[in-house]
Design an enzyme around this catalytic site. Structure first.
Site, PDB file in Angstrom:
ATOM      1  N   HIS A  94       0.870  -1.153   0.115  1.00 21.29           N
ATOM      2  CA  HIS A  94       0.088  -0.034  -0.012  1.00 21.29           C
ATOM      3  C   HIS A  94       0.775   1.149   0.004  1.00 21.29           C
ATOM      4  CE1 HIS A  94      -3.346   2.566   1.080  1.00 21.29           C
ATOM      5  NE2 HIS A  94      -2.696   3.243   1.770  1.00 21.29           N
ATOM      6  N   ARG A 180     -14.091  13.705   8.693  1.00 25.37           N
ATOM      7  CA  ARG A 180     -12.724  14.141   8.848  1.00 25.37           C
ATOM      8  C   ARG A 180     -12.306  15.206   7.950  1.00 25.37           C
ATOM      9  NH1 ARG A 180      -8.874   9.430   8.372  1.00 25.37           N
ATOM     10  NH2 ARG A 180      -7.254  10.832   8.469  1.00 25.37           N
ATOM     11  N   SER A 195      -7.261   4.304   9.568  1.00 25.90           N
ATOM     12  CA  SER A 195      -8.035   4.329   8.241  1.00 25.90           C
ATOM     13  C   SER A 195      -7.273   3.411   7.249  1.00 25.90           C
ATOM     14  CB  SER A 195      -7.900   5.661   7.671  1.00 25.90           C
ATOM     15  OG  SER A 195      -8.467   5.807   6.316  1.00 25.90           O
ATOM     16  N   LYS A 199      -8.535  -1.073   6.094  1.00 21.49           N
ATOM     17  CA  LYS A 199      -9.043  -1.655   4.953  1.00 21.49           C
ATOM     18  C   LYS A 199      -8.061  -2.908   4.455  1.00 21.49           C
ATOM     19  CE  LYS A 199      -8.841   2.681   3.762  1.00 21.49           C
ATOM     20  NZ  LYS A 199      -8.821   3.980   3.420  1.00 21.49           N
TER      21      LYS A 199
HETATM   22  N1  URA Z   1      -5.320   7.205   3.029  1.00 23.77           N
HETATM   23  C1  URA Z   1      -6.420   6.625   3.741  1.00 23.77           C
HETATM   24  O1  URA Z   1      -6.738   5.457   3.377  1.00 23.77           O
HETATM   25  N2  URA Z   1      -6.975   7.075   4.719  1.00 23.77           N
HETATM   26  C2  URA Z   1      -6.489   8.452   5.569  1.00 23.77           C
HETATM   27  O2  URA Z   1      -6.883   8.881   6.460  1.00 23.77           O
HETATM   28  C3  URA Z   1      -5.347   8.970   4.633  1.00 23.77           C
HETATM   29  C4  URA Z   1      -4.657   8.340   3.595  1.00 23.77           C
END
Ligand code: URA
Length: 447
Positions: A94, A180, A195, A199
């Site tokens: 990622h 946010r 965050s 995922k």
């Molecule tokens: N990428 C994400 O998935 N979440 C964030 O808060 C910032 C970057």
């Protein structure tokens, strides 16, 4: 007061207590995170209370345990992809997002060609140029909306699949991110880290290599901030049982030369054919080496890099990319002849007015220009133009003489192209003395 009413009042108090606890620097418990996230997703906690909690978090921060518990609660708010039927360690990669970052297109087939399965869910981009899926969709026919069954079948048969995120993947994250965005709480290390990691948990990864970008074109402009985010990501990984390494890499200038969806696919093809820009190739091999190591495929990250260099040289990664694109409906003839990729009708050459050395090339400006040309999205529903973008002819450290090419702009119309020329010129800083190129990889963080 009836039983239901008493329960409602108890809930109401509980959320106020949680907000107050965070405001006063207390430690939120796993049960409190489950309550907070579960009720928020169910629409039972209003945005204003979640916003207050987010601001308290922004100011007070979170402990390692709190970050992991928030991350788990967010991951469990939606579907969890079960990749366990697939053989081998599923390793994900990622990037926190950078300008010209096409590394996933390269590293995924590289690692898959080494025999480590890659089942990747990627987002569509917001801001800058598109995300990985937007780039792949520049290839005519490419289809990213695979079912879970198709995803697993492709990974089993080809070793690699890259699909878009399903609508019900970590819905808490989507809701919280939108909040946010309008409450000045985006730039919070625990909120960014949870965050990202929720995922990754939801997509079933066993191990993750994170590329934390640092510089003018990144979320984190400075090294100490990037370091803090990298550590938070690695800490969450450790707490939730996902082997995690974070690599901090330079985003003061764009990665590679191409910025824009089809242009980046073309550059990724060049790298996979072992004739791409040195920086993209080096970072891809470095991250891929870490992935092979985390997957237990080699004894060291360097050993992984050596394996991948060989794979690149033999053309196996390029063949894997072709197979993967074909398996997801993409037109392979376009890969073999990249001039068949979408082409912008207008091309403008930006040339140097003075000679010297490139001392700066602001990634944030290049990213913004690329988005203004139509390569990225301002809003979630914007349609991107796969053909437009910028190809840089020179980067930091390069010498340039008067009249030599700095960049080529690929635009949809004359007006936007000429505007982009003026803006891209602002991104370059030229000085009379030689300049050393900046480091590409700052450091890696692991526990
Ligand atoms: N990428 C994400 O998935 N979440 C964030 O808060 C910032 C970057």
């Amino acid at each position: 007061m009836g039983q239901q009413e008493r329960a409602d009042v108890a809930d109401w108090m509980q959320i106020i207590d949680i907000i107050a606890k965070k405001r006063d620097g207390g430690e939120i418990s796993p049960a409190e995170f489950e309550f907070l996230i579960g009720r928020y997703v169910a629409g039972e906690i209003p945005d204003y209370q979640m916003a207050a909690f987010l601001m308290a978090t922004y100011i007070r921060g979170m402990s390692k345990g709190e970050m992991a518990n928030l991350t788990r609660a967010m991951a469990l708010s939606g579907d969890i992809l079960n990749l366990s039927p697939l053989v081998g360690c599923k390793v994900d990669k990622h990037s926190t997002g950078g300008v010209g970052d096409k590394v996933t297109l390269i590293v995924a087939p590289l690692v898959a060609a080494a025999g480590v399965p890659v089942a990747k869910m990627s987002g569509r981009g917001l801001g800058h140029s598109g995300g990985t899926i937007d780039k792949l969709e520049a290839i005519p026919g490419f289809f990213a909306e695979l079912t879970e069954g198709q995803l697993k079948k492709n990974v089993a048969e080809v070793g690699l699949a890259i699909v878009g995120q399903t609508a019900n993947l970590a819905p808490a994250d989507k809701m919280i991110y939108a909040l946010r965005d309008v409450t000045a709480t985006v730039a919070s290390t625990p909120l960014i880290a949870s965050s990202i990691m929720c995922k990754k948990i939801a997509t079933g990864a066993d191990a993750i290599v994170l590329d934390v970008k640092c510089g003018s074109g990144a979320f984190m402009p400075d090294l100490p901030e990037a370091q803090a985010l990298a550590q938070a990501l690695v800490d969450i990984g450790e707490e939730v049982g996902i082997r995690t390494v974070a690599v901090i890499s330079n985003m003061d200038q764009p990665l590679g030369k191409a910025v824009g969806n089809a242009l980046e696919v073309k550059e990724a093809i060049m790298v996979l054919q072992n004739k791409g820009p040195a920086d993209v190739t080096k970072l891809s091999l470095f991250l891929g080496g870490q992935m092979l190591f985390l997957a237990g495929h080699v004894d060291s990250p360097q050993g992984g890099e050596d394996v991948l260099k060989e794979i690149l040289a033999t053309g196996a990664a390029w063949r894997k990319f072709r197979d993967f694109v074909a398996a997801q409906g993409g037109d392979v003839a376009v890969l073999d002849t990249p001039t068949l990729l979408p082409q912008a009708p207008f091309k403008f050459s930006l040339r140097a007015h003075v000679g010297g050395y490139i001392a700066g090339l602001r990634a944030d400006i290049i990213g913004q220009v690329s988005m203004d040309l139509g390569a990225g999205r301002q809003k979630k529903d914007d349609v991107i133009d796969p053909a437009v973008g910028i190809v840089l002819a020179r980067k930091i450290g390069d010498p340039v003489e008067v009249g030599q090419l700095l960049a080529e702009i690929h635009a949809n119309d004359e007006g936007s192209g000429k505007r982009a020329m003026r803006q891209v010129l602002q991104a370059f800083t030229l000085i009379p003395r030689p300049v050393s190129p900046p480091p590409l990889i700052y450091k890696q963080v692991h526990n």
